[in-house]
Structures are given as structure tokens and as C-alpha cells.
Design a protein around this motif. Structure first.
Motif, PDB file in Angstrom:
ATOM      1  N   ALA A   1       0.826  -1.214   0.000  1.00 32.51           N
ATOM      2  CA  ALA A   1       0.000   0.000   0.000  1.00 32.51           C
ATOM      3  C   ALA A   1       0.860   1.264   0.000  1.00 32.51           C
ATOM      4  N   GLY A   2       2.173   1.115   0.129  1.00 29.62           N
ATOM      5  CA  GLY A   2       3.066   2.275   0.130  1.00 29.62           C
ATOM      6  C   GLY A   2       3.060   3.040   1.443  1.00 29.62           C
ATOM      7  N   LEU A   3       2.679   2.355   2.536  1.00 31.04           N
ATOM      8  CA  LEU A   3       2.586   3.036   3.827  1.00 31.04           C
ATOM      9  C   LEU A   3       3.815   2.829   4.705  1.00 31.04           C
ATOM     10  N   ILE A   4       4.547   1.754   4.466  1.00 26.73           N
ATOM     11  CA  ILE A   4       5.809   1.525   5.179  1.00 26.73           C
ATOM     12  C   ILE A   4       6.859   1.092   4.167  1.00 26.73           C
ATOM     13  N   SER A   5       8.095   1.297   4.568  1.00 21.71           N
ATOM     14  CA  SER A   5       9.208   0.833   3.729  1.00 21.71           C
ATOM     15  C   SER A   5      10.287   0.290   4.649  1.00 21.71           C
ATOM     16  N   GLY A   6      11.105  -0.569   4.082  1.00 27.17           N
ATOM     17  CA  GLY A   6      12.168  -1.177   4.864  1.00 27.17           C
ATOM     18  C   GLY A   6      13.530  -0.759   4.359  1.00 27.17           C
ATOM     19  N   SER A   7      14.472  -0.771   5.270  1.00 27.00           N
ATOM     20  CA  SER A   7      15.866  -0.496   4.911  1.00 27.00           C
ATOM     21  C   SER A   7      16.751  -1.351   5.812  1.00 27.00           C
ATOM     22  N   PRO A   8      17.969  -1.650   5.358  1.00 24.67           N
ATOM     23  CA  PRO A   8      18.853  -2.486   6.177  1.00 24.67           C
ATOM     24  C   PRO A   8      19.146  -1.836   7.526  1.00 24.67           C
ATOM     25  N   ASP A   9      19.132  -2.662   8.561  1.00 23.02           N
ATOM     26  CA  ASP A   9      19.458  -2.204   9.908  1.00 23.02           C
ATOM     27  C   ASP A   9      20.930  -1.800   9.929  1.00 23.02           C
ATOM     28  N   PRO A  10      21.251  -0.554  10.339  1.00 21.78           N
ATOM     29  CA  PRO A  10      22.654  -0.120  10.338  1.00 21.78           C
ATOM     30  C   PRO A  10      23.534  -0.935  11.287  1.00 21.78           C
ATOM     31  N   ARG A  11      22.929  -1.541  12.312  1.00 29.10           N
ATOM     32  CA  ARG A  11      23.710  -2.337  13.265  1.00 29.10           C
ATOM     33  C   ARG A  11      23.838  -3.790  12.842  1.00 29.10           C
ATOM     34  N   ASP A  12      22.837  -4.264  12.070  1.00 29.78           N
ATOM     35  CA  ASP A  12      22.845  -5.659  11.632  1.00 29.78           C
ATOM     36  C   ASP A  12      22.188  -5.724  10.258  1.00 29.78           C
ATOM     37  N   GLY A  13      23.005  -5.694   9.224  1.00 31.65           N
ATOM     38  CA  GLY A  13      22.519  -5.636   7.855  1.00 31.65           C
ATOM     39  C   GLY A  13      21.622  -6.795   7.450  1.00 31.65           C
ATOM     40  N   ARG A  14      21.605  -7.869   8.243  1.00 27.89           N
ATOM     41  CA  ARG A  14      20.723  -8.998   7.927  1.00 27.89           C
ATOM     42  C   ARG A  14      19.261  -8.674   8.249  1.00 27.89           C
ATOM     43  N   LYS A  15      19.069  -7.687   9.113  1.00 28.51           N
ATOM     44  CA  LYS A  15      17.712  -7.312   9.521  1.00 28.51           C
ATOM     45  C   LYS A  15      17.226  -6.127   8.690  1.00 28.51           C
ATOM     46  N   ASN A  16      15.906  -6.017   8.608  1.00 31.76           N
ATOM     47  CA  ASN A  16      15.272  -4.931   7.880  1.00 31.76           C
ATOM     48  C   ASN A  16      14.528  -4.061   8.886  1.00 31.76           C
ATOM     49  N   VAL A  17      14.755  -2.767   8.860  1.00 31.78           N
ATOM     50  CA  VAL A  17      14.074  -1.839   9.753  1.00 31.78           C
ATOM     51  C   VAL A  17      12.935  -1.185   8.977  1.00 31.78           C
ATOM     52  N   LEU A  18      11.751  -1.245   9.549  1.00 33.87           N
ATOM     53  CA  LEU A  18      10.550  -0.712   8.902  1.00 33.87           C
ATOM     54  C   LEU A  18      10.218   0.666   9.455  1.00 33.87           C
ATOM     55  N   SER A  19       9.800   1.545   8.564  1.00 32.15           N
ATOM     56  CA  SER A  19       9.389   2.881   9.002  1.00 32.15           C
ATOM     57  C   SER A  19       8.254   3.375   8.112  1.00 32.15           C
ATOM     58  N   LEU A  20       7.565   4.400   8.578  1.00 33.97           N
ATOM     59  CA  LEU A  20       6.467   4.984   7.819  1.00 33.97           C
ATOM     60  C   LEU A  20       6.996   5.716   6.599  1.00 33.97           C
ATOM     61  N   THR A  21       6.238   5.659   5.524  1.00 32.61           N
ATOM     62  CA  THR A  21       6.568   6.452   4.348  1.00 32.61           C
ATOM     63  C   THR A  21       5.964   7.845   4.528  1.00 32.61           C
ATOM     64  N   GLU A  22       6.340   8.749   3.667  1.00 33.68           N
ATOM     65  CA  GLU A  22       5.767  10.097   3.720  1.00 33.68           C
ATOM     66  C   GLU A  22       4.265  10.042   3.457  1.00 33.68           C
TER      67      GLU A  22
END
Length: 148
Positions: free
Chosen positions: A80-101
Motif C-alpha cells: 500500500a506504500g505506507l511503510i518501507s524497509g531499509s537495512p538495519d545499520p547495526r545488523d545488515g541482515r535485519k530490515n528496519v521498517l518505518s512509515l513512508t511520507e
């Protein structure tokens, strides 16, 4: 010090407050455009807005659901374009989710619509004295939210 007994039954007041606040919440929800999101999806978005970025595992734990269920929720919200993921800066194997604009704008516009309706309702339905009393009640309700 001689304390006066309470003049209002706390249990009856609690029941009345629950009913009235439930109605107010429903009226506020009516002020925003309809959403196709489930309660679980909405809850995840609200948590990300309140607490910031998180992994799907952390969200699952916080929401009390299985990781597999959270994966489905995340997939719908990403689609739905409401969240996006990016690599965790502390552990690149994990994905950190955050709200989109897009999601942040929906939160902003929804809040504005709710506050606009409530402002109009207060101005049209309450006298200046009642508005002052409501302000005092708001302070008391805030204190109740901090009671263990």
C-alpha cells in the motif's frame, strides 16, 4: 484532617466515562476518510508513528502476534506504500521498517480533520464556561492515563 466522602460513585462514573468516551472516539473516527486497513494493520502503523522505526520481529513482539502474521501485515502495508524497509545499520541482515511520507501525511490530515470537527463541536455546543470546565476535565483525564 477530616476528609469528605466522595459524592459520586466511582463505578458508575467509570461506566459513564467508558460509554461517552467510546462515542467520542467513534465520532472522531467518522471524520476521516474510510480505510481498508484492518485493526492490526492500523495498530502497526500507529506504533511505528509513536515509537519510530522497528524490525518486523520487534513489531510482532510488541503487537502480540506471531512473526508469520506480522510478515503478512508488513507485506500489505508495504504494498500500500505506507511503510518501507531499509537495512538495519547495526545488523545488515535485519530490515528496519518505518512509515513512508504517504503514511505520515495520512496521519497529519486525519488528525487535522478530527481536530477541526472537535473544534467546531466545542465552539457550537458549549458555552465559554463549559469550555473552561472541559479544559479542566481534560487535565483530569490526562492524570487518569498516568495512573497505574
Amino acid at each position: 484532617m477530616n476528609e469528605q466522602p466522595p459524592t459520586t460513585d466511582a463505578a458508575a462514573l467509570a461506566s459513564d466515562l467508558r460509554v461517552v468516551l467510546g462515542r467520542l472516539v467513534r465520532r472522531l473516527r467518522e471524520q476521516t476518510e474510510g480505510s481498508d486497513l484492518t485493526r492490526s494493520q492500523s495498530s502497526v502503523l500507529a506504533r511505528l508513528e509513536r515509537e519510530g522505526a522497528a524490525t518486523a520481529t520487534a513489531l510482532a513482539r510488541a503487537e502480540g502476534v506471531r512473526p508469520q502474521s506480522m510478515a503478512k501485515i508488513v507485506a500489505v502495508l508495504e504494498e500500500a506504500g505506507l511503510i518501507s524497509g531499509s537495512p538495519d545499520p547495526r545488523d545488515g541482515r535485519k530490515n528496519v521498517l518505518s512509515l513512508t511520507e504517504t503514511a505520515r501525511e495520512q496521519f497529519r490530515s486525519g488528525r487535522l480533520a478530527k481536530e477541526d470537527w472537535l473544534t467546531r463541536a466545542i465552539a457550537a455546543g458549549l458555552s465559554p464556561e463549559e469550555t473552561d470546565r472541559l479544559a479542566q476535565c481534560t487535565e483530569l483525564l490526562e492524570r487518569l492515563t498516568r495512573t497505574p
